[in-house]
Design a protein around this motif. Structure first.
Motif, PDB file in Angstrom:
ATOM      1  N   GLY A 197      -8.720   3.980  -1.205  1.00 53.34           N
ATOM      2  CA  GLY A 197      -7.922   3.376  -1.275  1.00 53.34           C
ATOM      3  C   GLY A 197      -7.121   2.935  -1.219  1.00 53.34           C
ATOM      4  O   GLY A 197      -5.594   2.244  -1.486  1.00 53.34           O
TER       5      GLY A 197
ATOM      6  N   LYS B 151       0.845  -1.486   0.123  1.00 53.99           N
ATOM      7  CA  LYS B 151      -0.311   0.338  -0.566  1.00 53.99           C
ATOM      8  C   LYS B 151       0.709   1.121   0.107  1.00 53.99           C
ATOM      9  O   LYS B 151       1.755   1.492   0.627  1.00 53.99           O
TER      10      LYS B 151
ATOM     11  N   ARG C 264     -11.087   6.944   6.670  1.00 58.99           N
ATOM     12  CA  ARG C 264     -10.152   5.238   6.121  1.00 58.99           C
ATOM     13  C   ARG C 264      -8.587   5.769   6.867  1.00 58.99           C
ATOM     14  O   ARG C 264      -7.426   5.051   6.986  1.00 58.99           O
TER      15      ARG C 264
ATOM     16  N   LEU D 200      -3.132   5.342   1.904  1.00 61.09           N
ATOM     17  CA  LEU D 200      -3.535   4.506   3.005  1.00 61.09           C
ATOM     18  C   LEU D 200      -2.985   6.001   4.469  1.00 61.09           C
ATOM     19  O   LEU D 200      -1.752   6.221   3.867  1.00 61.09           O
TER      20      LEU D 200
END
Length: 225
Positions: free
Chosen positions: A110, A74, A139, A113
């Motif tokens: 997404g 990520k 998030r 992050l």
């Protein structure tokens, strides 16, 4: 009537010599600048990126164990702060959340992050962190832990923090800490750091540029993204 042209000739010669000397020193100076620039570039290449990032073992806002491995694969924007911070932390977290929204407009939900790591484990319990991060981004991941775990995480990311000595239980205080946040790639490697002077728009542009370069270099395949 004839005039003596020698003084004019000497003046022209001196001007010619002076001009030639000036040009010589100018070009020599420019050559030196280029040489120093080349040395600096070679030094940067040999040194590589700053050693920022590494292993950590903390807990998330639900009380579950969370490590650096949970961020692999990520893109991450990571900020170290504390929930009782009166102004700087909220401002930076608001900016980080806004940057995430701008990035997600082009790359989808997404894509990156946002992560908040507490540097005040004495007061920042799991419930406290969970409530705090709700004000900034849906998030956002909030992390805390015991003092030694937080200290190791800060050391890995070259983050400075310090609380006042001899603080009594229940006493209010401020924590001195680094006030920038990091961009980390899907392999957990440092990409960039953003300070107070960097706007949310600039953060989003630099992040998306980094993502584009990463993809062009085959980074997504290497990270299994």
């Amino acid at each position: 009537m004839l005039t003596d042209s020698k003084p004019a000739t000497w003046k022209a010669a001196l001007l010619f010599v002076a001009t030639g000397a000036g040009l010589y020193f100018y070009f020599e100076n420019e050559k030196e600048k280029l040489r120093l620039k080349k040395i600096a570039e070679q030094s940067t290449k040999s040194i590589g990126k700053p050693s920022i990032g590494g292993p950590f073992n903390l807990v998330d806002a639900d009380g579950k164990p969370f490590t650096d491995q949970d961020l692999r694969g990520k893109w991450t924007l990571m900020y170290f702060g504390f929930t009782h911070c009166p102004d700087i932390c909220p401002e930076e977290l608001d900016k980080m959340g806004a940057a995430v929204d701008l990035i997600e407009q082009k790359h989808g939900l997404g894509a990156v992050l946002p992560v908040f790591i507490s540097v005040d484990p004495a007061r920042d319990s799991v419930p406290q962190v969970k409530q705090y991060i709700q004000d900034f981004h849906p998030r956002m991941i909030g992390l805390t832990g015991d003092y030694e775990s937080v200290k190791r995480a800060c050391k890995s990311y070259r983050v400075y923090f310090s609380s006042p000595p001899n603080v009594k239980p229940g006493e209010d205080y401020l924590v001195d800490h680094s006030i920038f946040f990091y961009l980390m790639d899907p392999l957990g490697q440092f990409v960039d750091a953003f300070g107070k002077a960097t706007s949310a728009h600039e953060v989003s542009v630099k992040t998306m540029d980094a993502m584009k370069r990463w993809e062009a270099a085959g980074g997504n395949k290497a990270a299994g993204v």
